[in-house]
Design an enzyme around this catalytic site. Structure first.
Site, PDB file in Angstrom:
ATOM      1  N   GLY A  17       0.779  -1.235   0.000  1.00  0.00           N
ATOM      2  CA  GLY A  17       0.000   0.000   0.000  1.00  0.00           C
ATOM      3  C   GLY A  17       0.807   1.279   0.000  1.00  0.00           C
ATOM      4  N   SER A  18       2.053   1.240  -0.472  1.00  0.00           N
ATOM      5  CA  SER A  18       2.829   2.503  -0.485  1.00  0.00           C
ATOM      6  C   SER A  18       2.223   3.501  -1.456  1.00  0.00           C
ATOM      7  CB  SER A  18       4.292   2.222  -0.832  1.00  0.00           C
ATOM      8  OG  SER A  18       4.434   1.836  -2.179  1.00  0.00           O
ATOM      9  N   ASN A  19       1.647   3.020  -2.562  1.00  0.00           N
ATOM     10  CA  ASN A  19       0.976   3.945  -3.485  1.00  0.00           C
ATOM     11  C   ASN A  19      -0.314   4.474  -2.863  1.00  0.00           C
ATOM     12  OD1 ASN A  19       2.289   4.341  -6.233  1.00  0.00           O
ATOM     13  ND2 ASN A  19       2.566   2.170  -5.888  1.00  0.00           N
ATOM     14  N   LEU A  95      -3.308  -6.689  -7.711  1.00  0.00           N
ATOM     15  CA  LEU A  95      -2.694  -7.706  -8.569  1.00  0.00           C
ATOM     16  C   LEU A  95      -3.695  -8.603  -9.282  1.00  0.00           C
ATOM     17  CD1 LEU A  95       0.379  -8.656  -6.373  1.00  0.00           C
ATOM     18  CD2 LEU A  95       0.280  -7.181  -8.392  1.00  0.00           C
ATOM     19  N   ASN A 112      -4.511   3.033 -13.098  1.00  0.00           N
ATOM     20  CA  ASN A 112      -3.615   1.996 -12.605  1.00  0.00           C
ATOM     21  C   ASN A 112      -2.188   2.494 -12.721  1.00  0.00           C
ATOM     22  OD1 ASN A 112      -2.768  -0.622 -11.665  1.00  0.00           O
ATOM     23  ND2 ASN A 112      -2.126  -1.058 -13.756  1.00  0.00           N
ATOM     24  N   HIS A 114       1.794   1.229 -13.149  1.00  0.00           N
ATOM     25  CA  HIS A 114       2.597   0.073 -13.563  1.00  0.00           C
ATOM     26  C   HIS A 114       4.069   0.482 -13.465  1.00  0.00           C
ATOM     27  CE1 HIS A 114       3.398  -3.720 -15.602  1.00  0.00           C
ATOM     28  NE2 HIS A 114       4.314  -3.071 -16.317  1.00  0.00           N
ATOM     29  N   ASP A 155      -3.157  -3.322 -18.833  1.00  0.00           N
ATOM     30  CA  ASP A 155      -1.934  -2.525 -19.094  1.00  0.00           C
ATOM     31  C   ASP A 155      -1.937  -1.841 -20.460  1.00  0.00           C
ATOM     32  OD1 ASP A 155       0.258  -4.880 -17.379  1.00  0.00           O
ATOM     33  OD2 ASP A 155      -1.010  -3.259 -16.638  1.00  0.00           O
ATOM     34  N   GLU A 184       6.774   6.389  -8.759  1.00  0.00           N
ATOM     35  CA  GLU A 184       5.351   6.057  -8.651  1.00  0.00           C
ATOM     36  C   GLU A 184       4.645   6.958  -7.653  1.00  0.00           C
ATOM     37  OE1 GLU A 184       4.523   1.864  -8.039  1.00  0.00           O
ATOM     38  OE2 GLU A 184       6.452   1.366  -8.922  1.00  0.00           O
TER      39      GLU A 184
HETATM   40  C1  GRF Z   1       4.529  -1.330  -7.003  1.00  0.00           C
HETATM   41  O1  GRF Z   1       5.697  -1.632  -7.711  1.00  0.00           O
HETATM   42  C2  GRF Z   1       3.455  -0.979  -7.991  1.00  0.00           C
HETATM   43  O2  GRF Z   1       3.953  -0.415  -9.185  1.00  0.00           O
HETATM   44  C3  GRF Z   1       2.882  -2.294  -8.335  1.00  0.00           C
HETATM   45  O3  GRF Z   1       2.797  -2.944  -7.059  1.00  0.00           O
HETATM   46  C4  GRF Z   1       3.986  -2.578  -6.321  1.00  0.00           C
HETATM   47  C5  GRF Z   1       3.662  -2.377  -4.856  1.00  0.00           C
HETATM   48  O4  GRF Z   1       2.793  -1.300  -4.745  1.00  0.00           O
HETATM   49  N1  GRF Z   1       1.623  -2.119  -9.006  1.00  0.00           N
HETATM   50  P1  GRF Z   1       2.239  -0.813  -3.289  1.00  0.00           P
HETATM   51  O5  GRF Z   1       3.437  -0.518  -2.419  1.00  0.00           O
HETATM   52  O6  GRF Z   1       1.396  -1.932  -2.725  1.00  0.00           O
HETATM   53  O7  GRF Z   1       1.448   0.424  -3.588  1.00  0.00           O
END
Ligand code: GRF
Length: 214
Positions: A17-19, A95, A112, A114, A155, A184
């Site tokens: 979940g960093s994004n 995913l 999304n 990528h 994608d 990102e």
């Molecule tokens: C990241 O590399 C993102 O590009 C891909 O999943 C990875 C982990 O993302 N889609 P997050 O830290 O769970 O947001």
């Protein structure tokens, strides 16, 4: 901006979940006319759920393994999105491939991220660390991240934002992933801002910035 004018956003997650965190921070700061009102994870006990809960945002788990097909799983997600009346959806480290019924219900309203420069290094089987392994194996000197609109083709939707990073001679998949992840976290909030402000014009596979919103 009054709360009623904010676009309501659902974020779909599968992992750390960093994004999601980058989007939470950006929407909380007021730099984006949107608020995240729902987080949906296809996996229980992932850190993204804790990030949502720590931010006071409802988080639900719809485990894809509980559904007989991808179509049924997607329809369950669609039902929740419609029930909570979200305007926009962000896939953030999500995913699973959503069946066409979801992007068809939210045309040009799902984003999304990528971790490569699509259309290169995208598509079936290319996700997470596999992307960076393929990038290094190919010998390219640049990689990066892409935010695109989600369509029925994984994608392959119109690209909204991209940013390039160098591939270094001593890179490992992890060191490259770390460099791309920083990008990102910058371009995803920017892409969501453009979408929330209705500044994106879609023309086939191209997007252009409108000079002013509708
Ligand atoms: C990241 O590399 C993102 O590009 C891909 O999943 C990875 C982990 O993302 N889609 P997050 O830290 O769970 O947001």
């Amino acid at each position: 901006m009054k709360k009623k004018d904010l676009k309501k956003v659902a974020v779909l997650v599968s992992g750390g979940g960093s994004n999601l965190q980058a989007l939470l921070d950006a929407t909380r700061s007021g730099e984006i006319p949107a608020e995240i009102t729902l987080v949906i994870s296809n996996k229980p006990e992932v850190y993204a759920i804790k990030r949502a809960e720590d931010s006071g945002i409802p988080a639900i788990v719809l485990d894809h393994r509980d559904f007989a097909s991808a179509e049924e799983f997607s329809r369950a997600i669609l039902k929740r999105l419609q029930e909570t009346e979200v305007d926009l959806v962000c896939l953030a480290g999500f995913l699973r491939i959503l069946a066409p019924c979801v992007p068809e219900a939210y045309p040009n309203r799902i984003l999304n991220i990528h971790p490569a420069l699509l259309p290169a290094f995208g598509g079936k089987g290319l996700y997470g660390m596999r992307v960076h392994q393929a990038v290094l194996a190919s010998g390219v000197k640049y990689s990066g991240a892409t935010v695109h609109i989600v369509t029925a083709e994984p994608d392959q939707g119109p690209i909204v934002c991209q940013e390039v990073v160098p591939v270094k001679d001593d890179d490992t998949p992890q060191s490259l992933a770390d460099r791309v992840l920083q990008v990102e976290h910058r371009i995803y909030p920017e892409a969501l801002r453009l979408l929330a402000e209705e500044l994106i014009e879609v023309d086939g596979l191209r997007t252009r910035l409108k000079t002013k919103p509708n």
